[in-house]
Each structure stands twice: as structure tokens, then as C-alpha cells.
Design a protein around this motif. Structure first.
Motif, mmCIF file in Angstrom:
data_model
loop_
_atom_site.group_PDB
_atom_site.id
_atom_site.type_symbol
_atom_site.label_atom_id
_atom_site.label_comp_id
_atom_site.label_asym_id
_atom_site.label_seq_id
_atom_site.Cartn_x
_atom_site.Cartn_y
_atom_site.Cartn_z
ATOM 1 N N ALA A 168 0.827 -1.204 0.000
ATOM 2 C CA ALA A 168 0.000 0.000 0.000
ATOM 3 C C ALA A 168 0.864 1.258 0.000
ATOM 4 O O ALA A 168 0.504 2.262 -0.627
ATOM 5 C CB ALA A 168 -0.941 -0.006 1.202
ATOM 6 N N LEU A 169 1.984 1.216 0.682
ATOM 7 C CA LEU A 169 2.903 2.362 0.680
ATOM 8 C C LEU A 169 3.476 2.583 -0.718
ATOM 9 O O LEU A 169 3.533 3.719 -1.195
ATOM 10 C CB LEU A 169 4.020 2.148 1.700
ATOM 11 C CG LEU A 169 4.991 3.301 1.886
ATOM 12 C CD1 LEU A 169 4.255 4.535 2.412
ATOM 13 C CD2 LEU A 169 6.095 2.899 2.849
ATOM 14 N N VAL A 170 3.884 1.509 -1.372
ATOM 15 C CA VAL A 170 4.380 1.624 -2.746
ATOM 16 C C VAL A 170 3.275 2.137 -3.663
ATOM 17 O O VAL A 170 3.511 3.005 -4.520
ATOM 18 C CB VAL A 170 4.941 0.264 -3.235
ATOM 19 C CG1 VAL A 170 5.199 0.278 -4.729
ATOM 20 C CG2 VAL A 170 6.204 -0.090 -2.476
ATOM 21 N N MET A 171 2.057 1.628 -3.477
ATOM 22 C CA MET A 171 0.930 2.070 -4.292
ATOM 23 C C MET A 171 0.657 3.563 -4.081
ATOM 24 O O MET A 171 0.385 4.294 -5.031
ATOM 25 C CB MET A 171 -0.309 1.238 -3.945
ATOM 26 C CG MET A 171 -1.461 1.440 -4.874
ATOM 27 S SD MET A 171 -2.797 0.269 -4.637
ATOM 28 C CE MET A 171 -3.373 0.693 -3.008
ATOM 29 N N LEU A 172 0.768 4.034 -2.848
ATOM 30 C CA LEU A 172 0.564 5.444 -2.552
ATOM 31 C C LEU A 172 1.653 6.303 -3.201
ATOM 32 O O LEU A 172 1.362 7.357 -3.778
ATOM 33 C CB LEU A 172 0.543 5.653 -1.035
ATOM 34 C CG LEU A 172 0.279 7.058 -0.535
ATOM 35 C CD1 LEU A 172 -1.111 7.525 -0.944
ATOM 36 C CD2 LEU A 172 0.431 7.108 0.975
ATOM 37 N N ILE A 173 2.885 5.846 -3.128
ATOM 38 C CA ILE A 173 3.997 6.590 -3.748
ATOM 39 C C ILE A 173 3.830 6.645 -5.260
ATOM 40 O O ILE A 173 4.029 7.690 -5.878
ATOM 41 C CB ILE A 173 5.351 5.968 -3.338
ATOM 42 C CG1 ILE A 173 5.602 6.220 -1.853
ATOM 43 C CG2 ILE A 173 6.491 6.532 -4.178
ATOM 44 C CD1 ILE A 173 6.767 5.438 -1.280
ATOM 45 N N VAL A 174 3.451 5.532 -5.866
ATOM 46 C CA VAL A 174 3.237 5.507 -7.314
ATOM 47 C C VAL A 174 2.073 6.420 -7.700
ATOM 48 O O VAL A 174 2.131 7.104 -8.729
ATOM 49 C CB VAL A 174 3.010 4.052 -7.811
ATOM 50 C CG1 VAL A 174 2.552 4.021 -9.249
ATOM 51 C CG2 VAL A 174 4.294 3.247 -7.649
ATOM 52 N N ALA A 175 1.022 6.450 -6.900
ATOM 53 C CA ALA A 175 -0.107 7.347 -7.189
ATOM 54 C C ALA A 175 0.331 8.806 -7.121
ATOM 55 O O ALA A 175 -0.095 9.623 -7.941
ATOM 56 C CB ALA A 175 -1.248 7.089 -6.207
ATOM 57 N N ILE A 176 1.185 9.133 -6.164
ATOM 58 C CA ILE A 176 1.692 10.510 -6.064
ATOM 59 C C ILE A 176 2.564 10.847 -7.262
ATOM 60 O O ILE A 176 2.423 11.908 -7.872
ATOM 61 C CB ILE A 176 2.457 10.706 -4.738
ATOM 62 C CG1 ILE A 176 1.485 10.658 -3.562
ATOM 63 C CG2 ILE A 176 3.239 12.015 -4.746
ATOM 64 C CD1 ILE A 176 2.150 10.605 -2.199
ATOM 65 N N VAL A 177 3.459 9.918 -7.628
ATOM 66 C CA VAL A 177 4.351 10.160 -8.765
ATOM 67 C C VAL A 177 3.556 10.250 -10.066
ATOM 68 O O VAL A 177 3.873 11.055 -10.943
ATOM 69 C CB VAL A 177 5.431 9.049 -8.839
ATOM 70 C CG1 VAL A 177 6.207 9.114 -10.137
ATOM 71 C CG2 VAL A 177 6.365 9.161 -7.652
ATOM 72 N N THR A 178 2.508 9.447 -10.185
ATOM 73 C CA THR A 178 1.679 9.458 -11.389
ATOM 74 C C THR A 178 0.962 10.796 -11.559
ATOM 75 O O THR A 178 0.783 11.259 -12.685
ATOM 76 C CB THR A 178 0.638 8.317 -11.325
ATOM 77 O OG1 THR A 178 1.331 7.090 -11.177
ATOM 78 C CG2 THR A 178 -0.205 8.261 -12.570
ATOM 79 N N THR A 179 0.550 11.408 -10.481
ATOM 80 C CA THR A 179 -0.195 12.662 -10.574
ATOM 81 C C THR A 179 0.694 13.907 -10.590
ATOM 82 O O THR A 179 0.191 15.000 -10.827
ATOM 83 C CB THR A 179 -1.197 12.776 -9.408
ATOM 84 O OG1 THR A 179 -0.484 12.715 -8.173
ATOM 85 C CG2 THR A 179 -2.226 11.669 -9.473
ATOM 86 N N LEU A 180 1.985 13.749 -10.350
ATOM 87 C CA LEU A 180 2.883 14.910 -10.317
ATOM 88 C C LEU A 180 2.968 15.680 -11.638
ATOM 89 O O LEU A 180 3.044 16.910 -11.611
ATOM 90 C CB LEU A 180 4.278 14.492 -9.868
ATOM 91 C CG LEU A 180 4.484 14.362 -8.368
ATOM 92 C CD1 LEU A 180 5.907 13.923 -8.064
ATOM 93 C CD2 LEU A 180 4.161 15.645 -7.648
ATOM 94 N N PRO A 181 2.986 15.039 -12.811
ATOM 95 C CA PRO A 181 3.086 15.831 -14.058
ATOM 96 C C PRO A 181 1.948 16.839 -14.245
ATOM 97 O O PRO A 181 2.135 17.879 -14.870
ATOM 98 C CB PRO A 181 3.052 14.772 -15.161
ATOM 99 C CG PRO A 181 3.556 13.537 -14.516
ATOM 100 C CD PRO A 181 3.084 13.619 -13.090
ATOM 101 N N ASN A 182 0.768 16.549 -13.704
ATOM 102 C CA ASN A 182 -0.364 17.475 -13.828
ATOM 103 C C ASN A 182 -0.425 18.457 -12.670
ATOM 104 O O ASN A 182 -1.365 19.236 -12.579
ATOM 105 C CB ASN A 182 -1.679 16.689 -13.888
ATOM 106 C CG ASN A 182 -1.716 15.757 -15.081
ATOM 107 O OD1 ASN A 182 -1.085 16.030 -16.094
ATOM 108 N ND2 ASN A 182 -2.425 14.666 -14.953
#
Length: 128
Positions: A20-34
Motif C-alpha cells: 500500500a505504501l508503494v501504491m501510494l507513492i506511485v499514485a503521487i508520482v503518477t499525478t505529479l506531471p499534472n
């Protein structure tokens, strides 16, 4: 440390918490470009929860089994209830997964502390 039904939920909490921590980090990184926003991270987590909810089912089952086995220990009972609530929160409100992760850590610590205390009390009663 021996593996028992009382401690299996703590192991699954550790594994799922790391996921879940990795999933949260990936979700943050995924939304950073916008541009970072909590709303977009929450929306991403909600989208992923539709596909990953089944990973929480073993955690719910482990906590229920451990709860019924460990009714004699208050720490184990409270830890299992907190863990159960955290896994249900991952299903129902994944955009608050940070709080569910904190719940998993608290549950894991309570379960391990309660299992160790239960083991020590059993050894002391055998010695007496």
C-alpha cells in the motif's frame, strides 16, 4: 518466533502495508506531471481500488480468525479490531489510505506485543 494464527495477521499487515505504501507513492508520482493535488491522488487510488480490493480479503479473514482465537488478550483483541477496520477502510475509502496504513502499523505492533505477552504468561504458568 513461531508462526501462529495470532501472529499471521501482523505478517500480512507488514506485507500489505509495504504494498500500500508503494501504491501510494506511485499514485503521487503518477499525478505529479499534472500538478500535485490530494484530490487527484485520491481519485487515482479510488480507480485502482476497483481492481485491487481482493488483496484485502485475506487480511480481513486473518484478523477475524485471530480475533476469535485471541479473545483472552486485550491487546490482541484491540489489535485485530484495528487491523480489521484498516482493511475495510482500504476497500471503502482508499483515498484515505494514509490513515489506513497508520492503522495497520498500530495493529501490527499491538498484535506482536500481545502475542509476546501471552507467550511469556504461558511460560511463567508452566514454570510455576
Amino acid at each position: 518466533m513461531k508462526i501462529s494464527i495470532k501472529k499471521v495477521p501482523a505478517l500480512y499487515d507488514l506485507i500489505y502495508g509495504a504494498f500500500a505504501l508503494v501504491m501510494l507513492i506511485v499514485a503521487i508520482v503518477t499525478t505529479l506531471p499534472n500538478g500535485f493535488s490530494f484530490t487527484s491522488v485520491g481519485a487515482t487510488l479510488m480507480t485502482w481500488a476497483n481492481h485491487l480490493w481482493w488483496l484485502t480479503v485475506p487480511g480481513i479473514i486473518f484478523h477475524l480468525l485471530s480475533y476469535f482465537v485471541s479473545q483472552h488478550s486485550r491487546l490482541l483483541t484491540v489489535g485485530n479490531i484495528i487491523g480489521l477496520c484498516a482493511f475495510i477502510a482500504f476497500i471503502l475509502i482508499p483515498n484515505y489510505s494514509v490513515f489506513a496504513l497508520i492503522g495497520l502499523v498500530v495493529a501490527m505492533l499491538l498484535i506482536l506485543r500481545g502475542a509476546n505477552r501471552s507467550h511469556r504468561m504461558r511460560e511463567e504458568s508452566e514454570v510455576s
